[in-house]
Scaffold this motif. Structure first.
Motif, PDB file in Angstrom:
ATOM      1  N   THR A 198       1.608  14.655  -7.959  1.00 25.84           N
ATOM      2  CA  THR A 198       2.566  14.241  -8.980  1.00 25.84           C
ATOM      3  C   THR A 198       2.473  15.190 -10.166  1.00 25.84           C
ATOM      4  OG1 THR A 198       1.017  12.715 -10.056  1.00 25.84           O
ATOM      5  CG2 THR A 198       2.361  11.851  -8.255  1.00 25.84           C
ATOM      6  N   ASP A 199       3.618  15.435 -10.788  1.00 25.95           N
ATOM      7  CA  ASP A 199       3.681  16.427 -11.860  1.00 25.95           C
ATOM      8  C   ASP A 199       3.482  15.829 -13.240  1.00 25.95           C
ATOM      9  OD1 ASP A 199       5.018  19.121 -10.536  1.00 25.95           O
ATOM     10  OD2 ASP A 199       5.647  17.297  -9.522  1.00 25.95           O
ATOM     11  N   LEU A 200       4.040  14.639 -13.455  1.00 24.15           N
ATOM     12  CA  LEU A 200       4.007  14.053 -14.800  1.00 24.15           C
ATOM     13  C   LEU A 200       3.831  12.552 -14.724  1.00 24.15           C
ATOM     14  CD1 LEU A 200       7.001  15.748 -16.676  1.00 24.15           C
ATOM     15  CD2 LEU A 200       4.586  16.096 -17.173  1.00 24.15           C
ATOM     16  N   ASP A 201       3.060  12.004 -15.659  1.00 25.34           N
ATOM     17  CA  ASP A 201       3.031  10.559 -15.883  1.00 25.34           C
ATOM     18  C   ASP A 201       4.060  10.257 -16.963  1.00 25.34           C
ATOM     19  OD1 ASP A 201       0.839  10.902 -14.288  1.00 25.34           O
ATOM     20  OD2 ASP A 201      -0.468   9.582 -15.430  1.00 25.34           O
ATOM     21  N   CYS A 202       4.945   9.302 -16.693  1.00 25.16           N
ATOM     22  CA  CYS A 202       5.953   9.005 -17.700  1.00 25.16           C
ATOM     23  C   CYS A 202       6.382   7.551 -17.597  1.00 25.16           C
ATOM     24  CB  CYS A 202       7.162   9.939 -17.555  1.00 25.16           C
ATOM     25  SG  CYS A 202       8.040   9.757 -16.003  1.00 25.16           S
ATOM     26  N   SER A 203       7.312   7.144 -18.432  1.00 26.34           N
ATOM     27  CA  SER A 203       7.853   5.779 -18.426  1.00 26.34           C
ATOM     28  C   SER A 203       9.343   5.858 -18.181  1.00 26.34           C
ATOM     29  CB  SER A 203       7.558   5.097 -19.765  1.00 26.34           C
ATOM     30  OG  SER A 203       8.284   5.746 -20.797  1.00 26.34           O
ATOM     31  N   LEU A 204       9.962   4.707 -17.944  1.00 25.95           N
ATOM     32  CA  LEU A 204      11.414   4.698 -17.742  1.00 25.95           C
ATOM     33  C   LEU A 204      12.153   5.214 -18.976  1.00 25.95           C
ATOM     34  CD1 LEU A 204      12.220   1.379 -15.810  1.00 25.95           C
ATOM     35  CD2 LEU A 204      11.773   3.664 -14.910  1.00 25.95           C
TER      36      LEU A 204
ATOM     37  N   HIS B   9       0.832  -1.200   0.000  1.00 33.16           N
ATOM     38  CA  HIS B   9       0.000   0.000   0.000  1.00 33.16           C
ATOM     39  C   HIS B   9       0.871   1.256   0.000  1.00 33.16           C
ATOM     40  CE1 HIS B   9      -3.827  -2.114   0.805  1.00 33.16           C
ATOM     41  NE2 HIS B   9      -3.032  -2.984   1.399  1.00 33.16           N
ATOM     42  N   PRO B  10       0.526   2.250  -0.817  1.00 33.26           N
ATOM     43  CA  PRO B  10       1.302   3.494  -0.796  1.00 33.26           C
ATOM     44  C   PRO B  10       1.053   4.256   0.499  1.00 33.26           C
ATOM     45  CG  PRO B  10      -0.654   3.761  -2.169  1.00 33.26           C
ATOM     46  CD  PRO B  10      -0.610   2.307  -1.754  1.00 33.26           C
ATOM     47  N   LYS B  11       2.013   5.076   0.861  1.00 32.18           N
ATOM     48  CA  LYS B  11       1.869   5.890   2.063  1.00 32.18           C
ATOM     49  C   LYS B  11       0.932   7.074   1.802  1.00 32.18           C
ATOM     50  CE  LYS B  11       4.588   8.485   5.474  1.00 32.18           C
ATOM     51  NZ  LYS B  11       5.958   8.887   5.907  1.00 32.18           N
ATOM     52  N   TYR B  12       0.919   7.559   0.575  1.00 36.01           N
ATOM     53  CA  TYR B  12       0.156   8.758   0.222  1.00 36.01           C
ATOM     54  C   TYR B  12      -0.956   8.436  -0.779  1.00 36.01           C
ATOM     55  CZ  TYR B  12       4.224  11.171   2.169  1.00 36.01           C
ATOM     56  OH  TYR B  12       5.228  11.600   2.997  1.00 36.01           O
ATOM     57  N   ARG B  13      -1.893   9.342  -0.845  1.00 33.63           N
ATOM     58  CA  ARG B  13      -2.871   9.306  -1.924  1.00 33.63           C
ATOM     59  C   ARG B  13      -2.319  10.187  -3.046  1.00 33.63           C
ATOM     60  NH1 ARG B  13      -6.949  11.499   0.465  1.00 33.63           N
ATOM     61  NH2 ARG B  13      -7.128  13.483  -0.612  1.00 33.63           N
ATOM     62  N   TRP B  14      -2.118   9.595  -4.206  1.00 34.68           N
ATOM     63  CA  TRP B  14      -1.471  10.313  -5.298  1.00 34.68           C
ATOM     64  C   TRP B  14      -2.503  11.110  -6.092  1.00 34.68           C
ATOM     65  CZ3 TRP B  14       1.384   5.319  -7.300  1.00 34.68           C
ATOM     66  CH2 TRP B  14       2.271   4.894  -6.309  1.00 34.68           C
ATOM     67  N   GLU B  15      -2.187  12.362  -6.289  1.00 31.19           N
ATOM     68  CA  GLU B  15      -3.052  13.234  -7.090  1.00 31.19           C
ATOM     69  C   GLU B  15      -2.202  13.915  -8.153  1.00 31.19           C
ATOM     70  OE1 GLU B  15      -5.143  16.021  -4.666  1.00 31.19           O
ATOM     71  OE2 GLU B  15      -6.495  14.510  -3.793  1.00 31.19           O
ATOM     72  N   SER B  16      -2.593  13.750  -9.393  1.00 34.31           N
ATOM     73  CA  SER B  16      -1.833  14.340 -10.496  1.00 34.31           C
ATOM     74  C   SER B  16      -2.235  15.791 -10.691  1.00 34.31           C
ATOM     75  CB  SER B  16      -2.067  13.554 -11.787  1.00 34.31           C
ATOM     76  OG  SER B  16      -1.626  12.222 -11.651  1.00 34.31           O
ATOM     77  N   LEU B  17      -1.238  16.650 -10.874  1.00 33.52           N
ATOM     78  CA  LEU B  17      -1.532  18.038 -11.205  1.00 33.52           C
ATOM     79  C   LEU B  17      -2.147  18.093 -12.597  1.00 33.52           C
ATOM     80  CD1 LEU B  17       1.714  19.815  -9.928  1.00 33.52           C
ATOM     81  CD2 LEU B  17      -0.563  20.022  -8.960  1.00 33.52           C
ATOM     82  N   SER B  18      -3.080  19.004 -12.760  1.00 35.44           N
ATOM     83  CA  SER B  18      -3.747  19.114 -14.061  1.00 35.44           C
ATOM     84  C   SER B  18      -2.752  19.586 -15.115  1.00 35.44           C
ATOM     85  CB  SER B  18      -4.924  20.085 -13.962  1.00 35.44           C
ATOM     86  OG  SER B  18      -4.477  21.360 -13.558  1.00 35.44           O
TER      87      SER B  18
END
Length: 801
Positions: A457-463, A3-12
């Motif tokens: 979170t600022d960006l969704d990305c991949s490795l 389980h993550p420690k935080y609830r993740w919210e993406s910036l618009s």
């Protein structure tokens, strides 16, 4: 699962605005997206954010009170008045005092400075100190990082003929002191455009107002130190001040700054906001917390490196002592909380107090408790002789702790601070009322969702996106800190290739991550305890900051993990352990208090007559035993009182005797998140393999070659073991298939071959089908690797549901 420690919210993200900004400023789409998501979409604002310098600062004369303060100070300097600089004992206050000392020297003033003792006097202006300096002929007081709430004290100063100029940045109270001048950008009538200055930032503005362009650029080092240490937003003017100060620190004109950087582990190269926040600030603060803040001022005003290094070592020792003291008080505070209530029954606002607790470190303890329980927290040290309690508060978004203290001001002797942090003092007899009042105030404001920390979170990305070029673009947003955090990247579906604990006591994790042929190394600081919760080749979702790891001339991307999760069932391999009982105890000790395990109860599963149930101490764990009909049944009182749907962590001590038992067990434990395999490995002569049709033909032909008289089963099995090389257990199961098909008869331990059996296909035998499933189960759970077992179990669970 993890389980993550935080609830993740993406910036618009506004794709069109990002594209326009990128074209306008000729910057990369990545950088433009990050700026827009942070509310900096206007090209002019973005250019100022990226390229602003000290020349872009606002006129200090816009600060209300500045036009009165400047001529008063100049007059005092010209006429030889004695000027008292009065400050606070934290890093912001020390930086402010130091800057004002350099200012007074530059002006040629007659001056002295005073910092109250943190535990003996406490925060703020104190009348006895004003009296003492008045008797010594001081007529002008300039406060730094304090004074905005000192109504009574400044009234006293006025009465005895001392003028007071207040420079402060704390929240102004409803009733303001009648000072000669009040300089605070947060005053409601102050027109200054930027409200986020630190105390030292306001002091720096006073220096600018007095010196203009002659203000030494190296003074921004002091302003940067206090701004970062006091957790001020690194936006607007603070960003320009800190950028300038950090650049200057790398070649500092202050011997004390150079010595302190060396003590904190810096040798050369760039000085970052992280270096200041975690290297310099704690050591400066340790002076005021553990001794007297004068030693920190002495360090920053030292004129030789030799002198500075001696004091820097003193502060380093004090900081180590402070760390030990914090841990001791934290342990006592946790015990106090456990006695008050269980974790689920914690009050909305935590208030703990202890006799003899050092008031200089209670703020750090409050921060640690807030991090653990994520709710507003106040920690107070009680003077056993006077009964006075001095404390610090730390709060969460949505709960203004300064406003809450204002609601309790009739109980308090003194208080002050910000929405997220504050200090206060009161008599220990009022602590119960204080706690009740705070919690009553919180009842109307805090809902369950407030107690779940949020990570943006600022960006969704991949490795694939984590390249050196991308990281260099991200670093153009530095310096990072409050309100301008290092961009957090949300990366999903990453495979864990390697994981090991590093650092003292395995406190940290080092990971190797893979995705679509790309690999990146990652470090998770302070997350070493999660190692037993990360299975081989687990699929992770994570939030991370990107950096560059430089070593021996090599530069490569590296992720600094802030939070992570695993959304699938995980399997952990401890098969064949020499001491499964000890292994179970070790795992229980590591797992049971980790929040990432989530809710639910752990359990063990074994067979009815298992020796493990007698060998292991399982009094505090639910024990379930395999049952072919229903899957599992309770094996002790804890299991009887519990519910299979509450089991999230399962320790498998033994495999069942049938595949059906395993499948039904998985179906019963429908909420499983992790399974630890501790079962013994079977010896080679017990292993079952799924026999082919030719294997069955071979055994049957061997049986037909015997005469038709009855054979003792054990003798026949022994003979067949030698002829086929199969295990005894497998042959016994094969004979069971033949019996069901009517090929043989069993009676009183003897076997007779049926000379004229009916022709029935193997597939019609339920025992044949069970043999296949049992062979599959044992091949998987005894021989396969964890990723294969995990996939197989998930398939079985999905099939059962």
């Amino acid at each position: 699962m993890l389980h993550p420690k935080y609830r993740w919210e993406s910036l618009s993200s506004d794709v069109k605005a990002s594209r326009l900004l990128a074209d306008s400023l000729d910057i990369s789409p990545l950088l433009a997206t990050l700026l827009v998501s942070r509310g900096i979409g206007n090209p002019k604002e973005a250019e100022l954010f990226l390229s602003g310098t000290m020349k872009d600062q606002h006129d200090p004369m816009l600060l209300s009170g500045m036009k009165e303060a400047v001529p008063r100070i100049r007059r005092a300097v010209e006429t030889g008045e004695r000027i008292l600089i009065y400050g606070d004992y934290d890093a912001d206050g020390v930086s402010s005092i130091t800057l004002m000392i350099y200012l007074m020297r530059r002006l040629g003033a007659t001056y002295d400075y005073y910092i109250p003792h943190r535990t003996k006097e406490g925060y703020g202006l104190h009348i006895p100190a004003l009296e003492e300096f008045h008797q010594r002929g001081f007529t002008l007081v300039i406060t730094v990082d304090t004074g905005i709430s000192a109504v009574e004290q400044i009234a006293f100063a006025n009465k005895i003929g001392m003028d007071v100029i207040v420079t402060d940045h704390h929240e102004p109270p409803a009733v303001l002191p009648e000072a000669y001048s009040l300089i605070n950008p947060k005053l409601p009538f102050c027109p200054y455009p930027f409200k986020g200055l630190a105390g030292v930032g306001v002091a720096y503005k006073l220096a600018e107002a007095l010196l203009g362009e002659q203000t030494p650029v190296e003074w921004t080092e002091l302003a940067a130190l206090g701004t970062i240490a006091d957790l001020m937003p690194l936006t607007g003017e603070n960003r320009m001040i800190v950028k300038s100060g950090l650049a200057s620190m790398a070649r500092s004109a202050f011997p004390g700054m150079t010595a302190l950087l060396g003590t904190a582990g810096w040798s050369n190269g760039e000085v970052t906001s992280t270096s200041v926040a975690f290297g310099l600030a704690p050591r400066i603060n340790a002076s005021g917390r553990m001794s007297h803040a004068n030693r920190a001022v002495a360090l920053l005003t030292a004129e030789s490196l030799d002198e500075a290094e001696i004091i820097a070592e003193e502060l380093d020792v004090l900081n180590k002592e402070r760390q030990l003291l914090v841990e001791h008080i934290l342990e006592e505070a946790l015990l106090q909380l456990e006695e008050q209530a269980g974790r689920n029954d914690l009050p909305r606002v935590i208030v703990v107090a202890g006799k003899g607790w050092n008031a200089g470190v209670v703020g750090i303890v409050a921060s640690k408790l807030l991090e653990r329980y994520y709710r507003p927290t106040i920690v107070l040290g009680i003077n056993p002789e006077t009964g006075e309690s001095k404390g610090s508060a730390r709060s969460i978004p949505g709960f203004d702790i300064y406003e809450a203290l204002t609601e309790c001001e009739d109980l308090l002797d003194h208080f002050g601070g910000h929405p997220s942090a504050a200090g206060m003092s009161l008599n220990c007899n009022k602590l119960d009322d204080f706690s009740l009042r705070l919690n009553k105030f919180a009842d109307g404001l805090l809902n369950p969702e407030h107690f779940v920390p949020v990570m943006q979170t600022d960006l969704d990305c991949s490795l694939q996106d984590i390249s050196l070029q991308a990281i260099e673009q991200i670093e153009s947003l530095a310096p990072f800190g409050m309100a301008n955090s290092c961009p957090r990247l949300l990366i999903r579906d990453v495979k864990l290739l390697e994981c090991r604990q590093i650092g003292k006591d395995g406190k940290h994790l080092k990971l190797l991550l893979g995705q679509n042929g790309h690999t990146v190394e990652a470090v998770a600081f302070g997350k070493g305890e999660l190692a037993p919760l990360l299975s081989e080749q687990a699929v992770l979702d994570l939030v991370a900051e990107a950096g560059i790891n430089e070593w021996n001339g090599s530069r490569k991307p590296q992720l600094i993990i802030q939070d992570l999760s695993v959304s699938h069932l995980q399997v952990f391999d401890y098969r064949g352990s020499r001491n499964p009982a000890a292994q179970l105890e070790d795992l229980k000790g590591k797992l049971m208090n980790i929040p990432a395990c989530g809710t639910g109860n752990p359990a063990v599963v074994a067979n009815h007559s298992s020796k493990f149930l007698s060998d292991c101490d399982l009094k505090d764990m639910a024990v379930w035993v395999y049952d072919k009909e229903v899957g599992v049944i309770p094996g002790n009182t804890l299991a009887k009182a519990g519910d299979v749907n509450e089991v999230r962590t399962l320790f498998v001590l033994e495999l069942p005797e049938s595949s059906e038992g395993w499948s039904r067990m998985l179906a019963e434990f429908s909420m499983l998140e992790r399974v630890y395999l501790l079962h013994p490995m079977r010896s080679s002569h017990e292993i079952i393999e799924m026999p082919s049709r030719d294997h069955f033909k071979l055994v049957y032909s061997l049986l037909r070659r015997t005469d038709m008289s009855a054979f003792k089963e054990d003798e026949l099995v022994s003979a067949l073991v030698k002829r086929t090389g199969w295990s005894k257990r497998m042959l016994e199961l094969t004979l069971g298939v033949f019996e069901e098909l009517g090929f043989i008869d069993r009676d009183s331990g003897k076997i007779t071959v049926n000379p004229t059996p009916s022709k029935r296909p193997l597939e019609s035998s339920s025992r044949y089908r069970e043999l296949g499933l049992l062979a599959e189960m044992e091949q998987m759970l005894l021989r396969a690797r964890v990723p294969e077992i995990t996939e197989w179990m998930l398939t079985r669970i999905q099939g059962a549901s």
